[in-house]
Design a protein around this motif. Structure first.
Motif, PDB file in Angstrom:
ATOM      1  N   GLN A 235       0.824  -1.219   0.000  1.00  0.00           N
ATOM      2  CA  GLN A 235       0.000   0.000   0.000  1.00  0.00           C
ATOM      3  C   GLN A 235       0.847   1.253   0.000  1.00  0.00           C
ATOM      4  OE1 GLN A 235      -2.859  -0.187   3.145  1.00  0.00           O
ATOM      5  NE2 GLN A 235      -4.278  -1.387   1.874  1.00  0.00           N
ATOM      6  N   ALA A 236       1.913   1.218   0.783  1.00  0.00           N
ATOM      7  CA  ALA A 236       2.784   2.389   0.815  1.00  0.00           C
ATOM      8  C   ALA A 236       3.400   2.618  -0.562  1.00  0.00           C
ATOM      9  CB  ALA A 236       3.881   2.196   1.858  1.00  0.00           C
ATOM     10  N   GLY A 237       3.757   1.518  -1.230  1.00  0.00           N
ATOM     11  CA  GLY A 237       4.321   1.613  -2.569  1.00  0.00           C
ATOM     12  C   GLY A 237       3.315   2.207  -3.540  1.00  0.00           C
ATOM     13  N   ALA A 238       2.069   1.765  -3.440  1.00  0.00           N
ATOM     14  CA  ALA A 238       1.027   2.295  -4.318  1.00  0.00           C
ATOM     15  C   ALA A 238       0.832   3.790  -4.085  1.00  0.00           C
ATOM     16  CB  ALA A 238      -0.276   1.541  -4.089  1.00  0.00           C
ATOM     17  N   ARG A 239       0.879   4.174  -2.804  1.00  0.00           N
ATOM     18  CA  ARG A 239       0.748   5.616  -2.501  1.00  0.00           C
ATOM     19  C   ARG A 239       1.908   6.377  -3.116  1.00  0.00           C
ATOM     20  NH1 ARG A 239      -1.181   4.036   2.467  1.00  0.00           N
ATOM     21  NH2 ARG A 239       0.859   4.180   3.449  1.00  0.00           N
ATOM     22  N   LEU A 240       3.080   5.771  -3.040  1.00  0.00           N
ATOM     23  CA  LEU A 240       4.271   6.406  -3.609  1.00  0.00           C
ATOM     24  C   LEU A 240       4.073   6.648  -5.107  1.00  0.00           C
ATOM     25  CD1 LEU A 240       7.349   7.174  -3.383  1.00  0.00           C
ATOM     26  CD2 LEU A 240       7.783   4.828  -4.095  1.00  0.00           C
ATOM     27  N   VAL A 241       3.560   5.642  -5.803  1.00  0.00           N
ATOM     28  CA  VAL A 241       3.315   5.806  -7.237  1.00  0.00           C
ATOM     29  C   VAL A 241       2.348   6.959  -7.459  1.00  0.00           C
ATOM     30  CG1 VAL A 241       2.348   4.723  -9.294  1.00  0.00           C
ATOM     31  CG2 VAL A 241       3.787   3.395  -7.762  1.00  0.00           C
ATOM     32  N   ASN A 242       1.300   6.986  -6.647  1.00  0.00           N
ATOM     33  CA  ASN A 242       0.326   8.071  -6.770  1.00  0.00           C
ATOM     34  C   ASN A 242       0.974   9.441  -6.643  1.00  0.00           C
ATOM     35  OD1 ASN A 242      -2.390   7.654  -7.380  1.00  0.00           O
ATOM     36  ND2 ASN A 242      -2.622   6.429  -5.529  1.00  0.00           N
ATOM     37  N   VAL A 243       1.837   9.560  -5.651  1.00  0.00           N
ATOM     38  CA  VAL A 243       2.489  10.846  -5.415  1.00  0.00           C
ATOM     39  C   VAL A 243       3.404  11.208  -6.587  1.00  0.00           C
ATOM     40  CG1 VAL A 243       4.119  12.059  -3.926  1.00  0.00           C
ATOM     41  CG2 VAL A 243       2.345  10.625  -2.921  1.00  0.00           C
ATOM     42  N   LEU A 244       4.186  10.228  -7.018  1.00  0.00           N
ATOM     43  CA  LEU A 244       5.104  10.491  -8.136  1.00  0.00           C
ATOM     44  C   LEU A 244       4.334  10.923  -9.376  1.00  0.00           C
ATOM     45  CD1 LEU A 244       7.663   7.525  -7.903  1.00  0.00           C
ATOM     46  CD2 LEU A 244       7.900   9.869  -7.094  1.00  0.00           C
ATOM     47  N   VAL A 245       3.246  10.219  -9.633  1.00  0.00           N
ATOM     48  CA  VAL A 245       2.422  10.532 -10.802  1.00  0.00           C
ATOM     49  C   VAL A 245       1.876  11.947 -10.695  1.00  0.00           C
ATOM     50  CG1 VAL A 245       0.178  10.021 -11.804  1.00  0.00           C
ATOM     51  CG2 VAL A 245       1.822   8.176 -11.427  1.00  0.00           C
ATOM     52  N   GLU A 246       1.371  12.252  -9.522  1.00  0.00           N
ATOM     53  CA  GLU A 246       0.778  13.575  -9.307  1.00  0.00           C
ATOM     54  C   GLU A 246       1.806  14.684  -9.550  1.00  0.00           C
ATOM     55  OE1 GLU A 246      -3.030  14.765  -8.210  1.00  0.00           O
ATOM     56  OE2 GLU A 246      -2.391  13.134  -6.901  1.00  0.00           O
ATOM     57  N   GLN A 247       2.992  14.473  -9.000  1.00  0.00           N
ATOM     58  CA  GLN A 247       4.053  15.475  -9.188  1.00  0.00           C
ATOM     59  C   GLN A 247       4.406  15.639 -10.658  1.00  0.00           C
ATOM     60  OE1 GLN A 247       7.268  14.060  -6.803  1.00  0.00           O
ATOM     61  NE2 GLN A 247       6.528  15.048  -4.922  1.00  0.00           N
ATOM     62  N   HIS A 248       4.500  14.517 -11.330  1.00  0.00           N
ATOM     63  CA  HIS A 248       4.881  14.543 -12.741  1.00  0.00           C
ATOM     64  C   HIS A 248       3.840  15.291 -13.560  1.00  0.00           C
ATOM     65  CE1 HIS A 248       6.820  13.316 -16.393  1.00  0.00           C
ATOM     66  NE2 HIS A 248       5.767  12.648 -16.822  1.00  0.00           N
ATOM     67  N   LEU A 249       2.572  15.043 -13.257  1.00  0.00           N
ATOM     68  CA  LEU A 249       1.513  15.705 -14.006  1.00  0.00           C
ATOM     69  C   LEU A 249       1.506  17.198 -13.717  1.00  0.00           C
ATOM     70  CD1 LEU A 249      -1.405  13.126 -13.660  1.00  0.00           C
ATOM     71  CD2 LEU A 249       0.224  13.409 -15.536  1.00  0.00           C
ATOM     72  N   ASN A 250       1.720  17.540 -12.464  1.00  0.00           N
ATOM     73  CA  ASN A 250       1.742  18.963 -12.107  1.00  0.00           C
ATOM     74  C   ASN A 250       2.883  19.697 -12.790  1.00  0.00           C
ATOM     75  OD1 ASN A 250      -0.511  18.772 -10.538  1.00  0.00           O
ATOM     76  ND2 ASN A 250       0.636  18.369  -8.644  1.00  0.00           N
ATOM     77  N   ALA A 251       3.958  18.956 -13.047  1.00  0.00           N
ATOM     78  CA  ALA A 251       5.099  19.562 -13.723  1.00  0.00           C
ATOM     79  C   ALA A 251       4.906  19.603 -15.234  1.00  0.00           C
ATOM     80  CB  ALA A 251       6.376  18.803 -13.377  1.00  0.00           C
ATOM     81  N   GLY A 252       3.743  19.172 -15.698  1.00  0.00           N
ATOM     82  CA  GLY A 252       3.467  19.257 -17.132  1.00  0.00           C
ATOM     83  C   GLY A 252       3.845  18.019 -17.918  1.00  0.00           C
ATOM     84  N   GLY A 253       4.116  16.939 -17.225  1.00  0.00           N
ATOM     85  CA  GLY A 253       4.448  15.701 -17.930  1.00  0.00           C
ATOM     86  C   GLY A 253       3.197  14.949 -18.342  1.00  0.00           C
ATOM     87  N   GLY A 254       3.393  13.880 -19.076  1.00  0.00           N
ATOM     88  CA  GLY A 254       2.280  13.037 -19.486  1.00  0.00           C
ATOM     89  C   GLY A 254       2.565  11.601 -19.113  1.00  0.00           C
TER      90      GLY A 254
END
Lengths: 245, 211, 221
Positions: B169-188
């Motif tokens: 679960q912690a790993g899944a949350r980590l993915v969520n956070v990484l994804v969110e950051q990437h999207l906020n930075a304008g990535g796809g």
């Protein structure tokens, strides 16, 4: 001209044209082979050294020529298929390999049969025979690779790369073997006294060579038609062909 | 929801085959900057093939790709330098340590960010495991090593094939956070997953493949 | 360049971690070479006559044994995918893999060549030429072999097929390599043979990585 080739690249068109060509090729080829054999076995005089046993060259030499010709054609059509993704070219390359391997085999067998009266043994590590043997290995590699890969298109593309590598290597192998041979055997008996060959022998030989070539084209078209059908089995035109017979 | 921003990546009339079977044809997809796209569908429908086709591992029978408005024909290098692909396999050597693996992967991949390998491993929760051979790590930890590549690469487009595999679960949350950051930075991001991704902006757009 | 170094270094590191990968082909070579005196004759004249040929044939075979390791593990663990999506030219990365392969298999072979020479009663001058021919010839084996492995890497039973694909292509190297050694034993000039091997090396350096890269893309499809 270009539109013709372009059309030829389309499988249904190729299938139709090839189907119409095959009988013609067959008859001309049969005529040439009969004429060539008659000329070679009956009309041509016996050789003053080898007697009648030389007559095997009317099979051996054209087969050896074909073995190389087909390899080149296979590699080139493989490359065409690889670069322009033309399915018909892939089918032609795939259909060529077994035919070429059989011609190579025939050249080896006739060469070794000829060797018996000439050298007193069925196998001599003569430069031409050795090169031909290696060519057979190259063919077997191509066939082996093609049959080992399940997906046909991938198989065709991988085989095309292999046959191109082989094509680049054939002159190197040939040269190496020639060099090796002169080193180990001194001057071997050259099989055809090229300059002294009489017209009465040369003519049947050329007719036979032409006949072999047409035979190859006929078999090639037959095999590639089947290849094309198999490769396109999902398509509408193949279903039509199968239904109408 | 997502405002029509600049198009990052587009594929048009995509067609892929596996053997005799057409997996999909006439498939269009478009990804805007700051957007995630989830590929869904039953097993064997070609989700992985779609990702592999996008990054050029599998040859699409037909179709065109457009990256930042320019078609991807001649020079895949620029596209590849802006790409991170994490496939089913992590791409790790079991005899090498996490750090050694990550270093090699960084050096052959995209442009890198100013983040040390150690920091990246720490960020994915592998502090203290840097010098352990990967074969001694659990499969979840190995997945985390692979995910650390997302942090060190300066890439715009992430292609993630089942990123949640083997993660806790912690790993899944980590993915969520990484994804969110990437999207906020304008990535796809284009990813496949059976698990819905919970983003603060709502769930990502989905593209459905059928068999 | 950084990518080249990274790939080579990773493979060398792996080889150091799995030491048997370096040792096994060498042991194979030593054992097979020592079979010939037992199988044919321990007489020095006989050994000297066959030594160039058997050393080269066994070198061919021991390189062949190690070829699969070049891409197989990378294929299984996903490293190959990462190389293919890398922005660096695949041919460059393939060259790096080949370089590492040679350092792990060809170079040790070169280093034990004095031992092989001693086992087969070659004199010092001959052993030097043997080493030179191996130095020029074994990289060719790695380069050409890479194409074969790249073509068969996705296949479950690629091993036997690999030897069928690769061995015919090894023939020119075998001919000139073995002959350079026999020539020096007979007091004949051998520079031509070595130059030929050098030419093969340059030629395969230029073309084999491109062919192997194309083959990998096809195999990975």
């Amino acid at each position: 001209m270009w539109t013709f080739f372009h059309k030829l690249g389309s499988p249904p068109y190729f299938y139709r044209i090839a189907g119409r060509l095959i009988p013609w090729l067959g008859w001309v080829c049969a005529g040439l082979l009969v004429a060539g054999l008659y000329g070679g076995l009956v009309l041509a005089p016996p050789d003053y050294q080898q007697g009648d046993s030389y007559r095997i060259i009317f099979i051996h030499v054209p087969s050896a020529w074909m073995s190389l010709f087909i390899y080149v054609l296979m590699a080139v059509s493989g490359a065409v298929g690889l670069i322009w993704r033309i399915k018909v070219a892939e089918a032609i390359a795939a259909a060529s390999a077994p035919v070429g391997a059989w011609f190579t085999f025939l050249a080896l067998i006739t060469g070794s049969l000829w060797g018996k009266p000439m050298w007193g043994t069925y196998w001599v590590w003569d430069a031409r025979l050795t090169s031909e043997l290696i060519l057979l290995f190259l063919y077997l590699g191509v066939i082996g690779l093609h049959s080992a890969i399940e997906d046909r298109r991938t198989a065709s593309r991988a085989t095309a790369v292999l046959s191109l590598v082989g094509l680049v290597n054939i002159p190197i192998i040939h040269f190496s073997v020639e060099w090796w041979n002169t080193l180990h055997q001194g001057a071997t008996v050259t099989k055809i006294g090229a300059p002294s060959i009489d017209l009465s022998m040369l003519l049947p030989l050329l007719i036979m060579a032409l006949g072999f070539k047409l035979y190859y084209f006929m078999v090639l078209l037959m095999r590639s038609r089947v290849e094309v059908l198999e490769r396109e089995r999902g398509s509408v035109w193949v279903r039509e062909v199968v239904q109408t017979g | 929801m997502s405002k029509p921003s600049t198009s990052l990546f587009e594929a048009t009339k995509l067609e892929c085959w596996r053997g005799d079977r057409c997996l999909f044809s006439e498939l269009d997809l478009a990804l805007a900057a700051g957007e995630a796209l989830q590929v869904v569908g039953p097993n064997g429908c070609g989700k992985t093939t779609l990702l592999r086709a996008v990054c050029g591992l599998t040859r699409a029978e037909r179709g065109t790709f457009i990256f930042r408005g320019a078609p991807l024909d001649g020079s895949p290098e620029t596209f590849r330098s802006e790409l991170v692909y994490i496939g089913h396999e992590n791409g790790l050597k079991s005899e090498l340590t996490a750090l050694e693996n990550l270093r090699a992967l960084r050096d052959i991949a995209a442009q890198r960010r100013e983040l040390s390998l150690q920091a990246a491993l720490k960020r994915v929760g592998l502090e203290g495991f840097e010098d352990r051979p990967v074969r001694t790590l659990s499969s979840g930890q190995r997945r985390r090593v692979a995910l650390a590549r997302l942090l060190i690469a300066q890439a715009t487009l992430w292609l993630l094939d089942e990123p949640f595999t083997a993660l806790d679960q912690a790993g899944a949350r980590l993915v969520n956070v990484l994804v969110e950051q990437h999207l906020n930075a304008g990535g796809g991001i284009i990813f496949t997953s059976h698990i819905p991704l919970a983003l603060t902006k709502g769930s990502p757009r989905q593209i459905m493949l059928s068999t | 360049m950084r990518a080249f170094v990274a790939v080579t270094r990773r493979d060398l590191l792996l080889a150091v971690r799995r030491r048997s990968e370096i040792a096994n082909p060498l042991l194979f070579m030593l054992i097979v070479i020592s079979l010939f005196p037992l199988g044919i004759s321990p007489a020095p004249e006989t050994l000297r006559l066959i030594a160039p040929g058997i050393i080269w044939v066994v070198a061919l075979l021991s390189v062949l044994l190690t070829l699969e390791s070049m891409f197989r593990a990378d294929f299984d663990d996903g490293s190959l995918e990462q190389m293919l999506v890398s922005p660096h030219p695949l041919a460059l990365l393939v060259t790096a893999k080949i370089a590492a392969h040679w350092l792990v298999t060809g170079l040790p072979l070169l280093l034990v060549s004095p031992l092989l020479g001693a086992l087969t009663h070659l004199n010092a001058a001959t052993t030097v030429v043997l080493a030179a021919s191996l130095a020029l010839g074994t990289p060719v084996l790695s380069f050409v072999g890479a194409i074969g492995v790249a073509l068969t890497v996705g296949l479950r039973r690629g091993g036997a097929l690999l030897s069928l694909l690769v061995l015919p292509l090894y023939i020119p190297t075998l001919i000139f390599g073995a002959n350079a050694v026999s020539a020096v034993m007979d007091g004949l000039p051998y520079h031509g043979q070595l130059m030929m091997l050098g030419a093969f090396l340059l030629f395969s350096l230029a073309l084999a990585p491109l062919a192997a890269a194309a083959a990998l893309r096809i195999s990975m499809n």
